[in-house]
Design a protein around this motif. Structure first.
Motif, PDB file in Angstrom:
ATOM      1  N   UNK A   1       0.823  -1.205   0.000  1.00  0.00           N
ATOM      2  CA  UNK A   1       0.000   0.000   0.000  1.00  0.00           C
ATOM      3  C   UNK A   1       0.861   1.260   0.000  1.00  0.00           C
ATOM      4  N   UNK A   2       1.933   1.247   0.786  1.00  0.00           N
ATOM      5  CA  UNK A   2       2.811   2.417   0.861  1.00  0.00           C
ATOM      6  C   UNK A   2       3.494   2.678  -0.483  1.00  0.00           C
TER       7      UNK A   2
ATOM      8  N   UNK B   1       1.905   6.203  -7.278  1.00  0.00           N
ATOM      9  CA  UNK B   1       0.752   6.759  -7.972  1.00  0.00           C
ATOM     10  C   UNK B   1       0.477   8.220  -7.605  1.00  0.00           C
ATOM     11  N   UNK B   2       0.887   8.632  -6.410  1.00  0.00           N
ATOM     12  CA  UNK B   2       0.605  10.009  -5.961  1.00  0.00           C
ATOM     13  C   UNK B   2       1.910  10.815  -5.815  1.00  0.00           C
ATOM     14  N   UNK B   3       2.823  10.523  -6.729  1.00  0.00           N
ATOM     15  CA  UNK B   3       4.119  11.199  -6.695  1.00  0.00           C
ATOM     16  C   UNK B   3       3.960  12.715  -6.796  1.00  0.00           C
TER      17      UNK B   3
ATOM     18  N   UNK C   1       1.397  11.153   2.573  1.00  0.00           N
ATOM     19  CA  UNK C   1       0.730  10.514   1.439  1.00  0.00           C
ATOM     20  C   UNK C   1       0.475   9.033   1.686  1.00  0.00           C
ATOM     21  N   UNK C   2       1.464   8.316   2.222  1.00  0.00           N
ATOM     22  CA  UNK C   2       1.337   6.857   2.263  1.00  0.00           C
ATOM     23  C   UNK C   2       0.884   6.277   3.601  1.00  0.00           C
ATOM     24  N   UNK C   3       1.086   7.001   4.705  1.00  0.00           N
ATOM     25  CA  UNK C   3       0.787   6.405   6.006  1.00  0.00           C
ATOM     26  C   UNK C   3      -0.676   5.991   6.193  1.00  0.00           C
TER      27      UNK C   3
END
Length: 246
Positions: free
Chosen positions: A144-145, A151-153, A173-175
């Protein structure tokens, strides 16, 4: 006819197993899940591996060095499996850090407090439960991270433009997505006894323990597993934001 109190070893047991495999394959194929072949290989591997492990454990439980070696083997397989799922082969060894970080301290607390003995017949299954939980948490959190960071760079770059430090920008963004790796363990702990009776509880009952004793053992396992997976998830997220898994 022999019985383990849970299942009966009848001549129809192989037939029932083959029928269940066929159901899994058929549903996966008809539903176009893309895992029909994987169902077959997973079931075959499970049969071979469980047979081999049953023989090996019987010979190593009395030897401390052999027990340690077997636990290390489980750890190595868990590391390779999680790493391959997350990084597709690149830097897979990094997956060993969260798995060890979650398993070792929790196992040490259980042993040091006297909650579990140091006998091989106890250490091996408890270590296996913790390693399996950390494997799942590491894989889910890592995937997921990594997916979020790739994808959300653009959003990470936008956070950097606003003055965020690289680590903080990546965490924002990833947490939230990676933290969902704890949901299965949380749901299992919340619903124990109401939805399912987990393996440790059933095993203790079949072994002759009272329901109270079985409940205490299962509680220890669930709490230990939740603690181990929480640590593994946090370490996995930290590795992802530092670029070791991307």
């Amino acid at each position: 006819m022999r019985s383990s109190s849970l299942i009966s070893f009848t001549p129809l047991l192989p037939v029932a197993l083959l029928a269940l495999v066929a159901v899994g394959v058929g549903v996966a194929w008809l539903g176009r899940l893309g895992h029909a072949r994987a169902v077959v290989t997973a079931c075959l591997r499970a049969a071979v591996q469980l047979g081999a492990v049953s023989v090996v454990i019987a010979g190593v439980v009395a030897l401390p060095a052999a027990v340690a070696g077997f636990v290390l083997l489980m750890y190595g397989v868990a590391t390779f499996t999680a790493g391959r799922r997350i990084t597709e082969g690149r830097g897979w060894w990094w997956a060993g850090a969260p798995i060890a970080a979650g398993t070792v301290p929790v196992l040490a607390v259980l042993v040091a407090s006297g909650v579990i003995s140091t006998k091989g017949i106890v250490i091996i299954p408890i270590a296996g439960i913790l390693l399996g939980g950390c494997l799942t948490a590491t894989t889910l959190a890592g995937r997921r991270a990594v997916d979020e960071l790739v994808q959300r760079k653009g959003e990470v770059e936008a956070a950097l433009a606003l003055g965020f430090e690289p680590r903080d920008a990546a965490l924002e963004i990833c947490r939230p997505a990676a933290a969902q790796a704890l949901v299965p363990a949380l749901d299992q702990t919340r619903t124990v006894g109401l939805v399912t009776l987990p393996g440790a509880f059933v095993g203790m009952l079949l072994g002759g323990a009272s329901p109270i004793e079985a409940g205490v053992v299962q509680l220890v396992v669930l709490v230990a597993l939740l603690a181990a997976e929480a640590v593994a998830t946090v370490v996995t997220i930290e590795l992802a934001v530092r670029g070791h898994l991307v």
